[in-house]
Design a protein around this motif. Sequence first.
Motif, PDB file in Angstrom:
ATOM      1  N   GLU A  26      47.961 108.257  41.599  1.00  0.00           N
ATOM      2  CA  GLU A  26      48.339 107.702  40.311  1.00  0.00           C
ATOM      3  C   GLU A  26      47.424 106.533  39.979  1.00  0.00           C
ATOM      4  N   ALA A  27      47.216 106.302  38.717  1.00  0.00           N
ATOM      5  CA  ALA A  27      46.466 105.119  38.312  1.00  0.00           C
ATOM      6  C   ALA A  27      47.303 103.902  38.689  1.00  0.00           C
ATOM      7  N   PRO A  28      46.675 102.842  39.171  1.00  0.00           N
ATOM      8  CA  PRO A  28      47.464 101.670  39.555  1.00  0.00           C
ATOM      9  C   PRO A  28      48.213 101.105  38.355  1.00  0.00           C
ATOM     10  N   GLN A  29      49.481 100.841  38.567  1.00  0.00           N
ATOM     11  CA  GLN A  29      50.308 100.316  37.497  1.00  0.00           C
ATOM     12  C   GLN A  29      50.431  98.807  37.672  1.00  0.00           C
ATOM     13  N   LYS A  30      50.538  98.103  36.552  1.00  0.00           N
ATOM     14  CA  LYS A  30      50.701  96.662  36.622  1.00  0.00           C
ATOM     15  C   LYS A  30      52.115  96.351  37.100  1.00  0.00           C
ATOM     16  N   GLN A  31      52.197  95.504  38.104  1.00  0.00           N
ATOM     17  CA  GLN A  31      53.483  95.148  38.699  1.00  0.00           C
ATOM     18  C   GLN A  31      54.026  93.891  38.043  1.00  0.00           C
ATOM     19  N   GLY A  32      55.223  93.989  37.488  1.00  0.00           N
ATOM     20  CA  GLY A  32      55.881  92.828  36.896  1.00  0.00           C
ATOM     21  C   GLY A  32      56.798  92.177  37.913  1.00  0.00           C
ATOM     22  N   THR A  33      57.760  91.435  37.436  1.00  0.00           N
ATOM     23  CA  THR A  33      58.729  90.774  38.305  1.00  0.00           C
ATOM     24  C   THR A  33      59.723  91.796  38.846  1.00  0.00           C
ATOM     25  N   GLY A  44      83.147 101.073  47.991  1.00  0.00           N
ATOM     26  CA  GLY A  44      84.150 100.895  49.032  1.00  0.00           C
ATOM     27  C   GLY A  44      84.051  99.548  49.732  1.00  0.00           C
ATOM     28  N   GLY A  45      83.616  98.510  49.026  1.00  0.00           N
ATOM     29  CA  GLY A  45      83.515  97.181  49.610  1.00  0.00           C
ATOM     30  C   GLY A  45      82.236  96.943  50.391  1.00  0.00           C
ATOM     31  N   LYS A  46      81.383  97.940  50.497  1.00  0.00           N
ATOM     32  CA  LYS A  46      80.130  97.777  51.246  1.00  0.00           C
ATOM     33  C   LYS A  46      79.061  97.186  50.334  1.00  0.00           C
ATOM     34  N   THR A  47      78.252  96.301  50.897  1.00  0.00           N
ATOM     35  CA  THR A  47      77.219  95.617  50.125  1.00  0.00           C
ATOM     36  C   THR A  47      75.938  96.433  50.109  1.00  0.00           C
ATOM     37  N   VAL A  48      75.297  96.462  48.940  1.00  0.00           N
ATOM     38  CA  VAL A  48      74.029  97.159  48.761  1.00  0.00           C
ATOM     39  C   VAL A  48      73.096  96.229  48.004  1.00  0.00           C
ATOM     40  N   THR A  49      71.826  96.204  48.370  1.00  0.00           N
ATOM     41  CA  THR A  49      70.819  95.437  47.650  1.00  0.00           C
ATOM     42  C   THR A  49      70.077  96.375  46.716  1.00  0.00           C
ATOM     43  N   LEU A  50      70.089  96.072  45.419  1.00  0.00           N
ATOM     44  CA  LEU A  50      69.364  96.863  44.429  1.00  0.00           C
ATOM     45  C   LEU A  50      68.023  96.192  44.169  1.00  0.00           C
ATOM     46  N   VAL A  51      66.957  96.977  44.208  1.00  0.00           N
ATOM     47  CA  VAL A  51      65.610  96.476  43.943  1.00  0.00           C
ATOM     48  C   VAL A  51      65.129  97.168  42.678  1.00  0.00           C
ATOM     49  N   LYS A  52      65.019  96.392  41.588  1.00  0.00           N
ATOM     50  CA  LYS A  52      64.646  96.946  40.284  1.00  0.00           C
ATOM     51  C   LYS A  52      63.292  96.403  39.850  1.00  0.00           C
ATOM     52  N   GLY A  53      62.528  97.236  39.170  1.00  0.00           N
ATOM     53  CA  GLY A  53      61.266  96.788  38.593  1.00  0.00           C
ATOM     54  C   GLY A  53      60.045  97.073  39.430  1.00  0.00           C
ATOM     55  N   LYS A  97      53.107  90.406  49.819  1.00  0.00           N
ATOM     56  CA  LYS A  97      52.291  91.396  49.120  1.00  0.00           C
ATOM     57  C   LYS A  97      51.763  90.862  47.791  1.00  0.00           C
ATOM     58  N   GLY A  98      52.065  89.602  47.473  1.00  0.00           N
ATOM     59  CA  GLY A  98      51.567  88.975  46.257  1.00  0.00           C
ATOM     60  C   GLY A  98      52.340  89.341  45.003  1.00  0.00           C
ATOM     61  N   MET A  99      53.621  89.672  45.159  1.00  0.00           N
ATOM     62  CA  MET A  99      54.449  90.070  44.036  1.00  0.00           C
ATOM     63  C   MET A  99      55.517  89.021  43.780  1.00  0.00           C
ATOM     64  N   LYS A 100      55.938  88.905  42.518  1.00  0.00           N
ATOM     65  CA  LYS A 100      56.995  87.958  42.152  1.00  0.00           C
ATOM     66  C   LYS A 100      58.334  88.664  42.226  1.00  0.00           C
ATOM     67  N   SER A 101      59.349  87.934  42.684  1.00  0.00           N
ATOM     68  CA  SER A 101      60.696  88.502  42.727  1.00  0.00           C
ATOM     69  C   SER A 101      61.695  87.435  42.321  1.00  0.00           C
ATOM     70  N   LYS A 102      62.826  87.892  41.782  1.00  0.00           N
ATOM     71  CA  LYS A 102      63.898  86.998  41.381  1.00  0.00           C
ATOM     72  C   LYS A 102      65.223  87.562  41.870  1.00  0.00           C
ATOM     73  N   MET A 103      66.105  86.650  42.292  1.00  0.00           N
ATOM     74  CA  MET A 103      67.447  87.039  42.667  1.00  0.00           C
ATOM     75  C   MET A 103      68.253  87.189  41.384  1.00  0.00           C
ATOM     76  N   ALA A 104      68.981  88.284  41.275  1.00  0.00           N
ATOM     77  CA  ALA A 104      69.778  88.534  40.075  1.00  0.00           C
ATOM     78  C   ALA A 104      71.209  88.826  40.491  1.00  0.00           C
ATOM     79  N   GLY A 105      72.156  88.380  39.714  1.00  0.00           N
ATOM     80  CA  GLY A 105      73.562  88.667  40.004  1.00  0.00           C
ATOM     81  C   GLY A 105      74.088  87.888  41.176  1.00  0.00           C
ATOM     82  N   GLY A 106      75.288  88.321  41.658  1.00  0.00           N
ATOM     83  CA  GLY A 106      75.986  87.609  42.712  1.00  0.00           C
ATOM     84  C   GLY A 106      75.445  87.894  44.022  1.00  0.00           C
TER      85      GLY A 106
END
Length: 106
Positions: A26-33, A44-53, A97-106
């Motif tokens: 694939e052509a390299p895509q620009k990575q945002g936040t 069922g009460g189990k915690t999951v981490t969602l990684v979006k973007g 890896k030189g990428m920006k990330s933000k914590m979102a939600g609880g």
Amino acid sequence: MAKNKSKLVYSTAPDWQNRPQEQDNEAPQKQGTVYLQRVTKGRGGKTVTLVKGLAGDLKRWKKELQQVCGAGGTVKESTVEIQGDHRQKIAEYLKQKGMKSKMAGG
């Protein structure tokens, strides 16, 4: 009257070898936040981490993040889900890896 729909099978054009070949990569895509979210609803009460973007191949990202966190995961729509609360580990890995990330939600 039927139209003659012939397809070119052989070309005598001198530039046929100089055409750019289609690449599987694939052509390299620009990575945002990248947004990291901790969710428990509907699991069922189990915690999951969602990684979006994340840009690019999400299955490859899932595999890398599973190895970093030592946990299971899946890809749903345009989101990578990692079992457990691993937002800190993932944020540090993305920073390396030189990428920006933000914590979102609880």
